[in-house]
Design an enzyme around this catalytic site. Structure first.
Site, short mmCIF file in Angstrom:
data_model
loop_
_atom_site.label_atom_id
_atom_site.label_comp_id
_atom_site.label_asym_id
_atom_site.label_seq_id
_atom_site.Cartn_x
_atom_site.Cartn_y
_atom_site.Cartn_z
N ARG A 98 0.83 -1.13 0.10
CA ARG A 98 -0.09 0.07 0.10
C ARG A 98 0.79 1.12 0.03
NH1 ARG A 98 -5.20 0.75 3.55
NH2 ARG A 98 -5.77 1.89 1.43
N ASP A 252 -2.24 8.18 7.00
CA ASP A 252 -1.57 7.67 6.45
C ASP A 252 -0.77 8.19 5.52
OD1 ASP A 252 -3.45 5.21 5.55
OD2 ASP A 252 -4.47 6.51 5.78
#
Length: 379
Positions: A98, A252
Site C-alpha cells: 500500500r 496515512d
C-alpha cells in the site's frame, strides 16, 4: 499461505483487542490477524504463514490503518526470516503493498535493518530473532504512543473547547483496530468519553468500504460511547446546523510541509471545518511524518479497484458482480476510486503526536518535532 477460523466473539472488551499477534505453534511461526473485512458481523481471524499471505491481507484491507500496517510489515519480515524465506524479497513486497501508508515501509525497514545487522554478526537464527525483537518493540512503542497521543489530544480539545460536552466528527476508522494501542483520533475521543467530556461522536460511514459504519461504530458501541452514524454527504448539513465542535481524523502520511494524506473524504471535511470555524485536528504518531516527501503533491495516492464503487457487498446475500458483490451501476461503468485525498496544512488546525502538538502546522515546526523525537529515541 493463510487459513481462517471463527472466533466466539465472547470477549467484549471495548479496546485492546488482539488485532495482530505473533504465535509459534508446532508447525511453525505465524502472524494472526483479526480480519477487518468481516466486521462487524463476524469476528474471524486470519492466520498468515508467509509474507505473500500477509501482503494479500494488507491489500484486501483485512489488516489496515497506518500504525498497524507498520506493525504488520515488521512482523512480516520477521515471519519470512523465521521460516527461511528470502527476507529482501519479502520486505520489498510488503513495503509496496500500500504505497500511501508510510508506516508500512517504516515497519518493514526497522525489522529488515535489525535482521541484516544481526546477520552480519551471526547466523540466520540470530538474525530472525533480531527481526522479531524489532517487530515486538515497534508494537509496544505504538501502544505507548497511542496513550500519549490521547492525552495530548484531550488537552488540546479542552483548551480549544473549554466548556466540555464535545461533539466530535470523525472519518474512517482510527481506534484499536488500527493500532498496537487504542488508536489515534478515536483514542482522543475515547479519552474524552472516559473523562465525561464527550457529548456525541459523529461517525462518517466512509464510502465506499464503510470503515466508519463497520468499524468505528463497532468500536464506539463496544466502548459505550454516545455515537451517531451519518452518510458522508450529510456532513455539510451537520456543520450548517452547528452540531460539530471539532473534527478528528488520523493520517496515512504527513508530508514535510504538513500536508496530510488520509482516507478519501477527509479534505472536504477540512474545507467544511474552515468555513464553519471548527477545529480540524489530525492525530498520528511521529512515524507517519515523512520528511522525504516534501509536500502534498509528492504523495503517491493509491487507486483502488473500481468494483469497490460499482458493487456493494452484504453478508449471506448472493453475489453476481465481477468483484464478488452486488452491482449497483450499469455493467462496464468506470469508477474513480482513490483511497486517500490530501489536505493542505493551512486547513489543519493542529497535528497531535505522541511528542506533542504542532499548531500552527508548518514545515519548520514539523521538522523540530521530528528532531526532538529522534533525540528521545536515541537517548
Amino acid at each position: 499461505m493463510a487459513d481462517q477460523y471463527a472466533q466466539t466473539g465472547e470477549d467484549k472488551r471495548p479496546t485492546g483487542m488482539a488485532v495482530i499477534r505473533w504465535e509459534e505453534p508446532p508447525e511453525g511461526p505465524v502472524v494472526v490477524l483479526l480480519d477487518q473485512t468481516r466486521l462487524p458481523t463476524e469476528e474471524v481471524e486470519l492466520v498468515c504463514t508467509d509474507a505473500p499471505a500477509l501482503v494479500e491481507a494488507i491489500r484486501s484491507l483485512a489488516v489496515r490503518g497506518a500504525p498497524l500496517l507498520g506493525i504488520a510489515g515488521a512482523y512480516g519480515v520477521a515471519l519470512a526470516a523465521a521460516r527461511g524465506f528470502d527476507v529482501d524479497e519479502a520486505a520489498a513486497a510488503l513495503a509496496s503493498a500500500r504505497p500511501t501508508a508510510v508506516n508500512l515501509s517504516v515497519g518493514v525497514r526497522r525489522a529488515a535493518s535489525a535482521y541484516r545487522a544481526a546477520l552480519a554478526k551471526g547466523g540466520d537464527t540470530a538474525a530472525a530473532a533480531a527481526a522479531l525483537v524489532a517487530a515486538r518493540a515497534l508494537h509496544r512503542q505504538d501502544a505507548e504512543a497511542s496513550a500519549r497521543m490521547a492525552g495530548h489530544g484531550l488537552a488540546l480539545l479542552n483548551e480549544l473547547l473549554p466548556g466540555g460536552g464535545h461533539r466530535i466528527l470523525t472519518h474512517c476508522n482510527t481506534g484499536s483496530l488500527v493500532s498496537g494501542g487504542e488508536g489515534t483520533a478515536f483514542a482522543v475521543a475515547l479519552q474524552a468519553h472516559r473523562a465525561g467530556r464527550l457529548r456525541r461522536l459523529w461517525v462518517d460511514e466512509t464510502r465506499p468500504l464503510l470503515q466508519g459504519a463497520r468499524l468505528t461504530a463497532y468500536e464506539a458501541a463496544r466502548s459505550g460511547m454516545a455515537y451517531t452514524l451519518l452518510t458522508d454527504n450529510a456532513a455539510g448539513s451537520l456543520f450548517a446546523s452547528g452540531e460539530v465542535d471539532a473534527v478528528l481524523i488520523g493520517a496515512d502520511r504527513i508530508a514535510a510541509d504538513g500536508s496530510v494524506a488520509n482516507k478519501v473524504g477527509s479534505y472536504p471535511l477540512a474545507v467544511l471545518a474552515r468555513y464553519h470555524h471548527v477545529p480540524f485536528i489530525v492525530v498520528a504518531p511521529v512515524t507517519t511524518v515523512d520528511p522525504e516527501t516534501p509536500d502534498g503533491a509528492a504523495i503517491e495516492v493509491e487507486q483502488r479497484p473500481g468494483f469497490e464503487v460499482t458493487e456493494v457487498t452484504a453478508p449471506q446475500v448472493p453475489v453476481t458482480g465481477a468483484g464478488g458483490g452486488i452491482p449497483v451501476a450499469p455493467l462496464g461503468t468506470q469508477a474513480y476510486n482513490p483511497a486517500f485525498d490530501v489536505t493542505p496544512p493551512d486547513l489543519v488546525t493542529a497535528i497531535v503526536t505522541e511528542e506533542g502538538v504542532v499548531s500552527p502546522v508548518t514545515a519548520e515546526a514539523l521538522a523540530e518535532l521530528c528532531a526532538r523525537s529522534r533525540q528521545v529515541t536515541i537517548s
